[in-house]
Motif scaffolding. Structure first.
Motif, PDB file in Angstrom:
ATOM      1  N   ASP A 186      42.306  -2.168 -64.389  1.00 47.00           N
ATOM      2  CA  ASP A 186      43.302  -3.204 -64.639  1.00 47.00           C
ATOM      3  C   ASP A 186      44.509  -2.695 -65.413  1.00 47.00           C
ATOM      4  O   ASP A 186      45.531  -3.378 -65.491  1.00 47.00           O
ATOM      5  CB  ASP A 186      42.673  -4.388 -65.384  1.00 47.00           C
ATOM      6  CG  ASP A 186      42.144  -3.994 -66.755  1.00 47.00           C
ATOM      7  OD1 ASP A 186      41.526  -2.917 -66.866  1.00 47.00           O
ATOM      8  OD2 ASP A 186      42.322  -4.766 -67.708  1.00 47.00           O
ATOM      9  N   LEU A 208      43.061  -0.502 -56.805  1.00 49.03           N
ATOM     10  CA  LEU A 208      42.936  -1.947 -56.962  1.00 49.03           C
ATOM     11  C   LEU A 208      42.835  -2.294 -58.445  1.00 49.03           C
ATOM     12  O   LEU A 208      42.495  -1.434 -59.269  1.00 49.03           O
ATOM     13  CB  LEU A 208      41.721  -2.464 -56.194  1.00 49.03           C
ATOM     14  CG  LEU A 208      41.750  -2.204 -54.678  1.00 49.03           C
ATOM     15  CD1 LEU A 208      40.452  -2.669 -54.036  1.00 49.03           C
ATOM     16  CD2 LEU A 208      42.947  -2.894 -54.026  1.00 49.03           C
ATOM     17  N   ASN A 209      43.092  -3.579 -58.759  1.00 44.33           N
ATOM     18  CA  ASN A 209      43.322  -3.949 -60.150  1.00 44.33           C
ATOM     19  C   ASN A 209      42.121  -4.487 -60.918  1.00 44.33           C
ATOM     20  O   ASN A 209      42.162  -4.526 -62.143  1.00 44.33           O
ATOM     21  CB  ASN A 209      44.433  -5.011 -60.223  1.00 44.33           C
ATOM     22  CG  ASN A 209      45.777  -4.492 -59.754  1.00 44.33           C
ATOM     23  OD1 ASN A 209      45.922  -3.312 -59.444  1.00 44.33           O
ATOM     24  ND2 ASN A 209      46.757  -5.366 -59.697  1.00 44.33           N
ATOM     25  N   ASP A 210      41.092  -4.951 -60.231  1.00 47.20           N
ATOM     26  CA  ASP A 210      39.940  -5.486 -60.960  1.00 47.20           C
ATOM     27  C   ASP A 210      38.708  -5.489 -60.059  1.00 47.20           C
ATOM     28  O   ASP A 210      38.786  -5.249 -58.853  1.00 47.20           O
ATOM     29  CB  ASP A 210      40.213  -6.882 -61.515  1.00 47.20           C
ATOM     30  CG  ASP A 210      40.527  -7.918 -60.438  1.00 47.20           C
ATOM     31  OD1 ASP A 210      39.646  -8.179 -59.596  1.00 47.20           O
ATOM     32  OD2 ASP A 210      41.642  -8.468 -60.433  1.00 47.20           O
ATOM     33  N   ARG A 212      36.689  -7.928 -59.048  1.00 49.64           N
ATOM     34  CA  ARG A 212      36.624  -8.950 -57.996  1.00 49.64           C
ATOM     35  C   ARG A 212      37.440  -8.530 -56.789  1.00 49.64           C
ATOM     36  O   ARG A 212      36.993  -8.645 -55.650  1.00 49.64           O
ATOM     37  CB  ARG A 212      37.129 -10.283 -58.554  1.00 49.64           C
ATOM     38  CG  ARG A 212      37.283 -11.389 -57.518  1.00 49.64           C
ATOM     39  CD  ARG A 212      35.960 -11.715 -56.839  1.00 49.64           C
ATOM     40  NE  ARG A 212      34.992 -12.213 -57.787  1.00 49.64           N
ATOM     41  CZ  ARG A 212      33.702 -12.393 -57.498  1.00 49.64           C
ATOM     42  NH1 ARG A 212      33.256 -12.069 -56.293  1.00 49.64           N
ATOM     43  NH2 ARG A 212      32.862 -12.851 -58.410  1.00 49.64           N
ATOM     44  N   GLN A 213      38.647  -8.023 -57.038  1.00 53.09           N
ATOM     45  CA  GLN A 213      39.500  -7.558 -55.946  1.00 53.09           C
ATOM     46  C   GLN A 213      38.823  -6.414 -55.194  1.00 53.09           C
ATOM     47  O   GLN A 213      38.850  -6.368 -53.958  1.00 53.09           O
ATOM     48  CB  GLN A 213      40.846  -7.104 -56.528  1.00 53.09           C
ATOM     49  CG  GLN A 213      41.931  -6.842 -55.517  1.00 53.09           C
ATOM     50  CD  GLN A 213      43.221  -6.409 -56.179  1.00 53.09           C
ATOM     51  OE1 GLN A 213      43.504  -5.218 -56.308  1.00 53.09           O
ATOM     52  NE2 GLN A 213      44.004  -7.387 -56.617  1.00 53.09           N
ATOM     53  N   ASP A 216      35.841  -7.724 -53.062  1.00 48.59           N
ATOM     54  CA  ASP A 216      36.342  -8.409 -51.867  1.00 48.59           C
ATOM     55  C   ASP A 216      36.836  -7.406 -50.831  1.00 48.59           C
ATOM     56  O   ASP A 216      36.595  -7.569 -49.625  1.00 48.59           O
ATOM     57  CB  ASP A 216      37.477  -9.372 -52.246  1.00 48.59           C
ATOM     58  CG  ASP A 216      36.989 -10.591 -53.024  1.00 48.59           C
ATOM     59  OD1 ASP A 216      35.766 -10.824 -53.041  1.00 48.59           O
ATOM     60  OD2 ASP A 216      37.835 -11.283 -53.620  1.00 48.59           O
ATOM     61  N   TRP A 217      37.522  -6.355 -51.292  1.00 50.98           N
ATOM     62  CA  TRP A 217      38.027  -5.333 -50.368  1.00 50.98           C
ATOM     63  C   TRP A 217      36.874  -4.585 -49.707  1.00 50.98           C
ATOM     64  O   TRP A 217      36.883  -4.355 -48.485  1.00 50.98           O
ATOM     65  CB  TRP A 217      38.935  -4.361 -51.118  1.00 50.98           C
ATOM     66  CG  TRP A 217      39.577  -3.331 -50.236  1.00 50.98           C
ATOM     67  CD1 TRP A 217      40.741  -3.439 -49.539  1.00 50.98           C
ATOM     68  CD2 TRP A 217      39.060  -2.015 -49.944  1.00 50.98           C
ATOM     69  NE1 TRP A 217      40.996  -2.283 -48.838  1.00 50.98           N
ATOM     70  CE2 TRP A 217      39.988  -1.399 -49.063  1.00 50.98           C
ATOM     71  CE3 TRP A 217      37.933  -1.306 -50.342  1.00 50.98           C
ATOM     72  CZ2 TRP A 217      39.805  -0.100 -48.576  1.00 50.98           C
ATOM     73  CZ3 TRP A 217      37.742  -0.014 -49.858  1.00 50.98           C
ATOM     74  CH2 TRP A 217      38.669   0.572 -48.984  1.00 50.98           C
ATOM     75  N   GLU A 243      38.180 -10.962 -64.324  1.00 54.87           N
ATOM     76  CA  GLU A 243      37.474 -11.500 -63.165  1.00 54.87           C
ATOM     77  C   GLU A 243      36.061 -10.940 -63.012  1.00 54.87           C
ATOM     78  O   GLU A 243      35.104 -11.680 -62.894  1.00 54.87           O
ATOM     79  CB  GLU A 243      38.264 -11.258 -61.857  1.00 54.87           C
ATOM     80  CG  GLU A 243      39.705 -11.744 -61.887  1.00 54.87           C
ATOM     81  CD  GLU A 243      39.826 -13.251 -61.809  1.00 54.87           C
ATOM     82  OE1 GLU A 243      38.806 -13.927 -61.613  1.00 54.87           O
ATOM     83  OE2 GLU A 243      40.956 -13.742 -61.949  1.00 54.87           O
TER      84      GLU A 243
END
Length: 313
Positions: A186, A208-210, A212-213, A216-217, A243
């Motif tokens: 993050d 990616l930043n977190d 959860r992201q 999902d990816w 998240e």
């Protein structure tokens, strides 16, 4: 105030449950800020500070604490605000980040709150690129801002990180061009540091930043039929993230048959031996404290070599 940290060692059970505890504090005004309790070694009334020549203006002086000499950073100044004028009533939060101990000067320290990472969110859109926030949350209907301490330290103390000097052989470099590394962090500063390190090795990076992201990816890739353990060389994930934290992300990866063989390395500024136990608990393959470029490059090269040799290290 000494009693506020008395039970920190008993709080490790929070880790792995997507929970955290924040120590709340204030700088110059009414705004509340938070710092993860696991980063905090001690909270004390501001001690006598000694001025040294050519100190960064964000460093108010050094303090002699527990037999050591620590820089004391005015967190208000370091994040673009006003510095504290009256140090007689100020507090110092002693922290350990990236194997470095320093004190943060703050006006007041409030209390510790227990939160779920799902209630901690990235900074609102529109805050611009030059802010010092890594996340925000709400406590008792008041916004709490979580400062990107890695950015502060990079500007005040660490400076520009050197590129790794470790070189890969031709076979390893050839393997690097065909595999990607997923990094999850993050902190914009941390992402840039890791990307610069992996670019020097010729590795393609997805950032990616977190957690959860990232989850999902990964699920979207798996849904599309991608064999993640073959497509990705490894995932390098921070632990502290809004998240979903890195421990929970790793556990979710291990629980999904489509991605359970993905090589996961946790890469964090969190210190403490409990991290090694948590790595084993959630099923991560490796753990590395931030941030020494050559050490990170070594781990990636070792992974590349294992893939070249047909292993699964």
């Amino acid at each position: 105030m000494a009693g506020i940290m008395d039970s920190v060692d008993q709080r490790t059970q929070l880790v792995g449950q997507n929970r955290l505890e924040l120590l709340l504090f204030r700088l110059g005004g009414r705004q509340l800020y938070g710092i993860n309790v696991f980063k905090v070694k001690e909270v004390l009334q501001c001690p006598r500070l000694t001025l040294l020549p050519k100190l960064n203006p964000m460093v108010r002086g050094v303090a002699h604490i527990r037999g050591g000499t620590l820089p004391i950073i005015d967190l208000g100044r370091a994040t673009g605000g006003r510095g504290l004028e009256d140090l007689s009533t100020a507090f110092v939060i002693i922290t350990e980040y990236n194997n470095r101990v320093q004190g943060f000067l703050v006006r007041a320290v409030e209390r510790i709150v227990n939160l779920n990472w799902s209630d901690v969110h990235p900074p609102p859109r529109g805050t611009g690129r030059d802010h010092y926030l890594t996340a925000v949350t709400h406590v008792d209907e008041q916004m709490v801002e979580i400062i990107d301490v890695e950015k502060v330290l990079a500007e005040v103390i660490a400076g520009e990180e050197p590129a790794p000097q470790r070189a890969a052989d031709a076979t390893t470099l050839a393997a690097a061009t065909s595999r990607k590394v997923l990094i999850v962090d993050d902190s914009s500063v941390a992402r840039k540091q890791i990307i610069r390190c992996l670019d020097a090795l010729g590795v393609e990076v997805i950032a990616l930043n977190d957690g959860r992201q990232a989850l999902d990816w990964l699920k979207a890739q798996a849904d599309a039929g991608v064999r993640l353990a073959d497509d990705l060389l490894m995932m390098i994930s921070d632990i502290e993230m809004p998240e979903m934290d890195g421990y929970t992300l790793t556990a979710e990866v291990r629980n999904d048959p489509r991605m359970k063989d993905l090589h996961v390395m946790l890469h964090t500024s969190l210190s403490g031996v409990f991290n090694q136990a948590m790595v084993r608990k959630v099923g991560a393959d490796d753990f590395l404290a931030k941030f020494i470029p050559d050490e990170l490059a070594d781990r990636v090269i070792q992974r590349l070599q294992a893939v070249c040799e047909g292993g699964n290290a």
